[in-house]
Enzyme design. Structure first.
Site, PDB file in Angstrom:
ATOM      1  N   ASN A 133     -10.972 -68.378  12.074  1.00 48.36           N
ATOM      2  CA  ASN A 133     -10.866 -69.705  12.678  1.00 48.36           C
ATOM      3  C   ASN A 133     -11.253 -70.753  11.640  1.00 48.36           C
ATOM      4  O   ASN A 133     -11.589 -70.421  10.513  1.00 48.36           O
ATOM      5  CB  ASN A 133     -11.738 -69.795  13.940  1.00 48.36           C
ATOM      6  CG  ASN A 133     -13.194 -69.512  13.615  1.00 48.36           C
ATOM      7  OD1 ASN A 133     -13.840 -70.267  12.912  1.00 48.36           O
ATOM      8  ND2 ASN A 133     -13.705 -68.390  14.124  1.00 48.36           N
TER       9      ASN A 133
ATOM     10  N   ILE B  61     -23.078 -62.291  20.538  1.00 51.26           N
ATOM     11  CA  ILE B  61     -24.397 -62.222  19.892  1.00 51.26           C
ATOM     12  C   ILE B  61     -25.407 -63.090  20.649  1.00 51.26           C
ATOM     13  O   ILE B  61     -26.535 -62.680  20.916  1.00 51.26           O
ATOM     14  CB  ILE B  61     -24.288 -62.661  18.412  1.00 51.26           C
ATOM     15  CG1 ILE B  61     -23.215 -61.816  17.703  1.00 51.26           C
ATOM     16  CG2 ILE B  61     -25.625 -62.550  17.700  1.00 51.26           C
ATOM     17  CD1 ILE B  61     -22.787 -62.335  16.348  1.00 51.26           C
TER      18      ILE B  61
ATOM     19  N   PHE C 274     -24.175 -72.998  20.422  1.00 46.51           N
ATOM     20  CA  PHE C 274     -23.257 -74.107  20.194  1.00 46.51           C
ATOM     21  C   PHE C 274     -22.027 -73.880  21.058  1.00 46.51           C
ATOM     22  O   PHE C 274     -21.724 -72.744  21.428  1.00 46.51           O
ATOM     23  CB  PHE C 274     -22.842 -74.173  18.712  1.00 46.51           C
ATOM     24  CG  PHE C 274     -23.744 -75.080  17.905  1.00 46.51           C
ATOM     25  CD1 PHE C 274     -25.085 -74.773  17.755  1.00 46.51           C
ATOM     26  CD2 PHE C 274     -23.249 -76.228  17.318  1.00 46.51           C
ATOM     27  CE1 PHE C 274     -25.923 -75.604  17.027  1.00 46.51           C
ATOM     28  CE2 PHE C 274     -24.073 -77.069  16.594  1.00 46.51           C
ATOM     29  CZ  PHE C 274     -25.409 -76.769  16.444  1.00 46.51           C
TER      30      PHE C 274
ATOM     31  N   LYS D  54     -21.923 -72.375  30.060  1.00 40.13           N
ATOM     32  CA  LYS D  54     -22.206 -71.439  28.966  1.00 40.13           C
ATOM     33  C   LYS D  54     -23.706 -71.231  28.800  1.00 40.13           C
ATOM     34  O   LYS D  54     -24.166 -70.124  28.535  1.00 40.13           O
ATOM     35  CB  LYS D  54     -21.614 -72.033  27.680  1.00 40.13           C
ATOM     36  CG  LYS D  54     -21.161 -71.026  26.688  1.00 40.13           C
ATOM     37  CD  LYS D  54     -20.272 -71.659  25.642  1.00 40.13           C
ATOM     38  CE  LYS D  54     -18.832 -71.681  26.083  1.00 40.13           C
ATOM     39  NZ  LYS D  54     -17.927 -72.146  25.028  1.00 40.13           N
TER      40      LYS D  54
ATOM     41  N   LYS E 199     -25.076 -67.454  29.159  1.00 40.30           N
ATOM     42  CA  LYS E 199     -25.543 -66.763  27.949  1.00 40.30           C
ATOM     43  C   LYS E 199     -27.061 -66.666  27.871  1.00 40.30           C
ATOM     44  O   LYS E 199     -27.596 -66.075  26.938  1.00 40.30           O
ATOM     45  CB  LYS E 199     -25.017 -67.478  26.715  1.00 40.30           C
ATOM     46  CG  LYS E 199     -23.484 -67.526  26.683  1.00 40.30           C
ATOM     47  CD  LYS E 199     -22.967 -67.633  25.283  1.00 40.30           C
ATOM     48  CE  LYS E 199     -21.461 -67.739  25.294  1.00 40.30           C
ATOM     49  NZ  LYS E 199     -20.860 -67.153  24.097  1.00 40.30           N
TER      50      LYS E 199
END
Ligand code: C5P
Length: 390
Positions: free
Chosen positions: A206, A302, A319, A333, A337
């Site tokens: 990316n 991760i 991020f 998110k 997470k």
């Protein structure tokens, strides 16, 4: 009173240094100027003396100078040495340790921190010799600011303009007041993209440049933290004082992160590939009549793994690069997470690979929107925010 020894090099941008001196004096910072021969072609000692309210030094061989204020004494009385404009020639002589005039002799003799604000023609800035010199100076512990990009006095366009006087003044004030609140903390940072192989020569990747993560690593190290930076493939120099572990794939990044624990804080900035090719080919795929189909499998997340692990750092920051409904996606998110904060940015513009960033910090308490700023400034602000939270 904090004191700056300001070395004014020979470039057209020397006129902007007059404004810089005014800003520093207004902030109560003492300024003493050294003018190189080249610098004296652009501004006069009289101008600098009037603005700094102090004598200006020009020659290594001026006996009167030496008697009243030897070059060692000049650096001894300063808290910081600033070079602005730092020309390609000055940077080269500094990197080589040459001491053939008052400015470079001072720079070689000083034990004070040095900040350089470069200004030069775009081709000179991009020349491999200047790249090498800047890398060397940074490795030697000199803070070399990134020049601004834009129209230049020589009629060209690109990076090489002296940073604005206000930005140099900010960097000087930060260098004069080092904040060491992260001393004794271990901060683990991921940065850059990952490369997921398709065959030995092709990969999925990316546009992440790694810049924001590297700047966060630099800012945390500058505040005294022990920083482990796990980096995907990027073309960036390692910030001073940072331990860097280079990896290629998401799986390697996950392993390197696990091996670097425990950490007090983790900042997961890397743009990790969500999928990898299930079975990368052992040999280069040949062009055939049919395009090969790629069977993809998910990579380990991760951040989410850390968020739900017994070894979870006390402060876990993720991020989120989004192109729409930025805050909404970032909030979801954060919860999914198990992160404390999500730094969300809208990457629909020129953020990826660019110099600037506009971010929202999503926490359990709500959303803070930070004004668009350079990645360096965002990094410094985030490091300070981390120190506040610990
Ligand atoms: O889900 P998304 O990729 O948008 O989440 C971004 C955040 O999650 C970033 O902090 C990124 O570093 C982290 N991440 C990760 N491992 C992955 C995917 C994302 O750590 N496989």
């Amino acid at each position: 009173m904090k004191r700056v020894l300001l070395i004014v090099g020979g470039g057209i941008a020397a006129y902007k240094v007059c404004e810089l001196i005014r800003l520093l004096r207004r902030s109560g910072i003492g300024v003493r100027c050294v003018l190189t021969d080249g610098g004296a072609q652009f501004v006069t000692p009289m101008t600098l003396a009037a603005l700094s309210e102090a004598p200006v030094h020009t020659s290594l061989w001026d006996l009167k100078d030496e008697a009243e204020m030897g070059h060692i004494q000049l650096s001894r009385e300063a808290d910081l040495v600033v070079v602005a404009p730092a020309t390609a020639d000055l940077l080269a002589r500094m990197a080589a340790g040459i001491a053939d005039d008052l400015a470079t002799t001072l720079l070689l003799a000083t034990d004070k921190p040095v900040l350089a604000a470069p200004a030069m023609n775009v081709r000179m800035w991009l020349h491999p010799a200047t790249r090498r010199n800047v890398d060397q100076l940074r490795a030697d512990g000199v803070t070399v600011m990134t020049p601004d990009e834009g129209a230049m006095a020589c009629g060209e366009y690109g990076p090489g303009r002296l940073p604005e006087p206000a930005a140099i003044a900010d960097a000087i004030i930060a260098a004069l007041n080092p904040d060491r609140r992260l001393a004794g903390r271990h901060i683990l940072i991921t940065a850059g993209p990952t490369h997921e192989p398709i065959d030995p020569v092709r990969y999925i990747a990316n546009r992440s440049s790694g810049r924001q993560g590297f700047e966060i690593a630099a800012a945390c190290a500058a505040m005294g933290a022990r920083v482990t930076l796990v980096s995907g493939p990027v073309t960036l120099p390692t910030p001073p004082g940072v331990e860097r572990i280079d990896v290629e794939t998401a799986q390697e990044m996950a392993d390197a992160v696990a091996a670097a624990l425990p950490a007090d804080v983790a900042v997961m900035v890397a743009a990790v590939a969500d999928w990898r090719v299930e079975a990368a080919a052992g040999q280069k795929l040949k062009k055939g009549t049919m395009a090969p189909g790629l069977s993809l499998v998910p990579n380990p997340d991760i951040l989410a793994t850390l968020g739900h692990s017994p070894a979870r750092p006390r402060l876990l920051i993720g991020f989120a690069a989004e192109t729409e409904r930025v805050v909404e996606h970032a909030s979801a998110k954060r919860v999914a997470k198990g992160a404390d904060w999500i730094v969300a940015n809208d990457v629909s513009g020129d953020v990826m690979g660019g110099e600037a960033n506009a971010v929202h910090i999503v926490t359990a308490d709500g959303v803070e929107t930070w004004p668009r700023a350079s990645k360096v400034a965002v990094a410094r602000q985030l490091a300070e925010r981390i120190a506040d939270a610990l």
